[in-house]
Design an enzyme around this catalytic site. Structure first.
Site, PDB file in Angstrom:
ATOM      1  N   HIS A 138       0.857  -1.183   0.000  1.00 45.42           N
ATOM      2  CA  HIS A 138       0.000   0.000   0.000  1.00 45.42           C
ATOM      3  C   HIS A 138       0.898   1.239   0.000  1.00 45.42           C
ATOM      4  O   HIS A 138       1.390   1.677   1.029  1.00 45.42           O
ATOM      5  CB  HIS A 138      -0.924  -0.046   1.230  1.00 45.42           C
ATOM      6  CG  HIS A 138      -1.813   1.140   1.325  1.00 45.42           C
ATOM      7  ND1 HIS A 138      -2.028   1.832   2.491  1.00 45.42           N
ATOM      8  CD2 HIS A 138      -2.542   1.780   0.378  1.00 45.42           C
ATOM      9  CE1 HIS A 138      -2.847   2.837   2.259  1.00 45.42           C
ATOM     10  NE2 HIS A 138      -3.166   2.819   0.987  1.00 45.42           N
ATOM     11  N   ASN A 141       0.440   8.317  -1.407  1.00 43.31           N
ATOM     12  CA  ASN A 141       0.311   9.275  -2.505  1.00 43.31           C
ATOM     13  C   ASN A 141       0.780  10.661  -2.039  1.00 43.31           C
ATOM     14  O   ASN A 141       0.351  11.083  -0.962  1.00 43.31           O
ATOM     15  CB  ASN A 141      -1.194   9.299  -2.871  1.00 43.31           C
ATOM     16  CG  ASN A 141      -1.523  10.189  -4.022  1.00 43.31           C
ATOM     17  OD1 ASN A 141      -0.670  10.616  -4.763  1.00 43.31           O
ATOM     18  ND2 ASN A 141      -2.803  10.498  -4.163  1.00 43.31           N
TER      19      ASN A 141
HETATM   20  P1  NAD Z   1      -7.329   5.419 -10.625  1.00 40.96           P
HETATM   21  O1  NAD Z   1      -8.789   5.337 -10.811  1.00 40.96           O
HETATM   22  O2  NAD Z   1      -6.677   6.770 -10.697  1.00 40.96           O
HETATM   23  O3  NAD Z   1      -6.575   4.484 -11.714  1.00 40.96           O
HETATM   24  C1  NAD Z   1      -6.928   3.150 -11.952  1.00 40.96           C
HETATM   25  C2  NAD Z   1      -6.436   2.766 -13.335  1.00 40.96           C
HETATM   26  O4  NAD Z   1      -6.616   1.358 -13.528  1.00 40.96           O
HETATM   27  C3  NAD Z   1      -7.201   3.466 -14.480  1.00 40.96           C
HETATM   28  O5  NAD Z   1      -6.284   4.159 -15.316  1.00 40.96           O
HETATM   29  C4  NAD Z   1      -7.868   2.289 -15.220  1.00 40.96           C
HETATM   30  O6  NAD Z   1      -7.984   2.507 -16.616  1.00 40.96           O
HETATM   31  C5  NAD Z   1      -6.895   1.164 -14.895  1.00 40.96           C
HETATM   32  N1  NAD Z   1      -7.435  -0.179 -15.122  1.00 40.96           N
HETATM   33  C6  NAD Z   1      -8.682  -0.644 -14.859  1.00 40.96           C
HETATM   34  N2  NAD Z   1      -8.775  -1.936 -15.240  1.00 40.96           N
HETATM   35  C7  NAD Z   1      -7.563  -2.294 -15.741  1.00 40.96           C
HETATM   36  C8  NAD Z   1      -7.031  -3.491 -16.299  1.00 40.96           C
HETATM   37  N3  NAD Z   1      -7.781  -4.598 -16.434  1.00 40.96           N
HETATM   38  N4  NAD Z   1      -5.746  -3.508 -16.711  1.00 40.96           N
HETATM   39  C9  NAD Z   1      -4.966  -2.387 -16.598  1.00 40.96           C
HETATM   40  N5  NAD Z   1      -5.426  -1.222 -16.086  1.00 40.96           N
HETATM   41  C10 NAD Z   1      -6.701  -1.179 -15.653  1.00 40.96           C
HETATM   42  O7  NAD Z   1      -7.020   4.717  -9.232  1.00 40.96           O
HETATM   43  P2  NAD Z   1      -5.792   4.984  -8.218  1.00 40.96           P
HETATM   44  O8  NAD Z   1      -6.175   6.082  -7.303  1.00 40.96           O
HETATM   45  O9  NAD Z   1      -4.525   5.068  -8.982  1.00 40.96           O
HETATM   46  O10 NAD Z   1      -5.837   3.644  -7.347  1.00 40.96           O
HETATM   47  C11 NAD Z   1      -5.278   2.433  -7.824  1.00 40.96           C
HETATM   48  C12 NAD Z   1      -5.194   1.436  -6.679  1.00 40.96           C
HETATM   49  O11 NAD Z   1      -4.323   1.961  -5.657  1.00 40.96           O
HETATM   50  C13 NAD Z   1      -6.556   1.178  -6.017  1.00 40.96           C
HETATM   51  O12 NAD Z   1      -6.655  -0.149  -5.630  1.00 40.96           O
HETATM   52  C14 NAD Z   1      -6.506   2.110  -4.803  1.00 40.96           C
HETATM   53  O13 NAD Z   1      -7.324   1.642  -3.754  1.00 40.96           O
HETATM   54  C15 NAD Z   1      -5.027   2.029  -4.421  1.00 40.96           C
HETATM   55  N6  NAD Z   1      -4.505   3.195  -3.696  1.00 40.96           N
HETATM   56  C16 NAD Z   1      -4.905   4.464  -4.016  1.00 40.96           C
HETATM   57  C17 NAD Z   1      -4.370   5.538  -3.315  1.00 40.96           C
HETATM   58  C18 NAD Z   1      -4.738   6.962  -3.673  1.00 40.96           C
HETATM   59  O14 NAD Z   1      -4.344   7.889  -2.943  1.00 40.96           O
HETATM   60  N7  NAD Z   1      -5.422   7.213  -4.781  1.00 40.96           N
HETATM   61  C19 NAD Z   1      -3.425   5.327  -2.304  1.00 40.96           C
HETATM   62  C20 NAD Z   1      -3.014   4.024  -2.039  1.00 40.96           C
HETATM   63  C21 NAD Z   1      -3.563   2.953  -2.738  1.00 40.96           C
END
Ligand code: NAD
Length: 280
Positions: A138, A141
């Site tokens: 995890h 960000n």
């Molecule tokens: P986001 O919505 O910005 O990006 C997700 C990306 O995944 C999108 O670009 C989408 O097109 C892509 N995607 C979907 N299905 C896919 C597939 N089959 N193959 C390849 N790509 C695919 O989300 P995010 O904020 O970057 O979060 C991503 C992960 O990280 C989540 O599980 C989230 O819980 C976790 N996370 C997020 C944060 C945060 O601050 N945003 C912090 C820690 C962890």
């Protein structure tokens, strides 16, 4: 060493940048070509900014670092990577589909690092044939700036896998805090209660978003308030995570605030969409 990064959103973009900055070769896979183009431009901008203002020590030119990152919509390009860091949408069906797919594509010794806010590492590991090589990472960000990663040991994660991941994170200049696997782990199990309750406070008109955040910053000395944090994470991701926590623990304390759900339905996804509790 070559690392696959799945998902070119908020987190995938930061993870890819942090890996390439550390001298590693990276392949970024997303299903959305426009997202890949956007992320390529975004990382290049960040790197140029860093080269100009970021540090007093000499940093490598942005073009050279960008040369180590490939962008593709083909998951097949992950066939030769040593690690996959998966950052796809926080949705069980999406992530399950990805692990079923890459389990067939990737080398047998490839380690799968799941970047998730709340989804069980053990449950995702179970859809692969390599549960001992699946681990939760995890990241915080923005990834290139945050030095510590919450690492989650799934039920079958091996010590060898943990050591390999610690080494990779070390190459990225990061340390880890290792915890056990229950949905939301430590950070999100607690922080999502804060963010959700802060949204209820705004919904109930007890205070504005600015006032709620100011209480955390000025009274508690936090760097950011809960609603600024929710906007930074992405309100859609926060809502997805609350649903996962609610279903996983069967505990009503995780019920999603209707205001949060309504904002997401209206397309207010926080900083990445230009509008959330604040305007960007
Ligand atoms: P986001 O919505 O910005 O990006 C997700 C990306 O995944 C999108 O670009 C989408 O097109 C892509 N995607 C979907 N299905 C896919 C597939 N089959 N193959 C390849 N790509 C695919 O989300 P995010 O904020 O970057 O979060 C991503 C992960 O990280 C989540 O599980 C989230 O819980 C976790 N996370 C997020 C944060 C945060 O601050 N945003 C912090 C820690 C962890």
């Amino acid at each position: 060493m070559r690392v696959g990064v799945i998902g070119a959103g908020v987190m995938g973009s930061g993870v890819a940048q942090a890996l390439a900055q550390s001298g590693l070769s990276v392949v970024v896979v997303d299903i959305d070509q426009a997202k890949l183009e956007h992320t390529r431009a975004e990382i290049a901008n960040q790197l140029r900014f860093r080269a100009l203002f970021g540090s007093s020590e000499k940093v490598e030119a942005a073009e050279q670092i960008m040369g180590r990152i490939q962008f593709t919509t083909e998951h097949q390009m992950l066939a030769d990577v040593n690690f996959v860091i998966e950052n796809a949408t926080e949705n069980w069906e999406v992530k399950r589909g990805i692990y079923e797919l890459i389990d067939d594509i990737c080398r047998e010794d490839c380690i799968f690092m799941i970047n998730t806010s709340c989804i069980s590492i053990t449950k995702l590991a179970a859809v692969t044939s390599r549960a001992s090589q699946v681990i939760g990472t995890h990241f915080m960000n923005p990834v290139p700036l945050k030095k510590t990663v919450e690492v989650i040991r799934g039920y079958y994660t091996s010590d060898e896998c943990i050591r390999a991941v610690e080494e990779l994170l070390g190459l990225m200049g990061k340390e880890m805090i290792l915890v056990n696997d229950y949905p939301g782990f430590v950070s999100n199990r607690i922080s999502h209660l804060f963010m959700n309750e802060a949204a209820f406070v705004v919904q109930d008109q007890v205070a504005t978003a600015e006032e709620v955040d100011d209480i955390f910053k000025k009274c508690y000395g936090h760097a950011m308030g809960p609603l600024e944090t929710a906007d930074l994470i992405g309100l859609d991701t926060v809502v997805h995570s609350l649903h996962v926590l609610y279903e996983s623990y069967q505990d009503p304390k995780f019920r999603c605030c209707p205001l949060l759900q309504k904002m997401v339905d209206a397309g207010l996804h926080g900083k990445k969409s230009g509008q959330g509790f604040y305007t960007y």
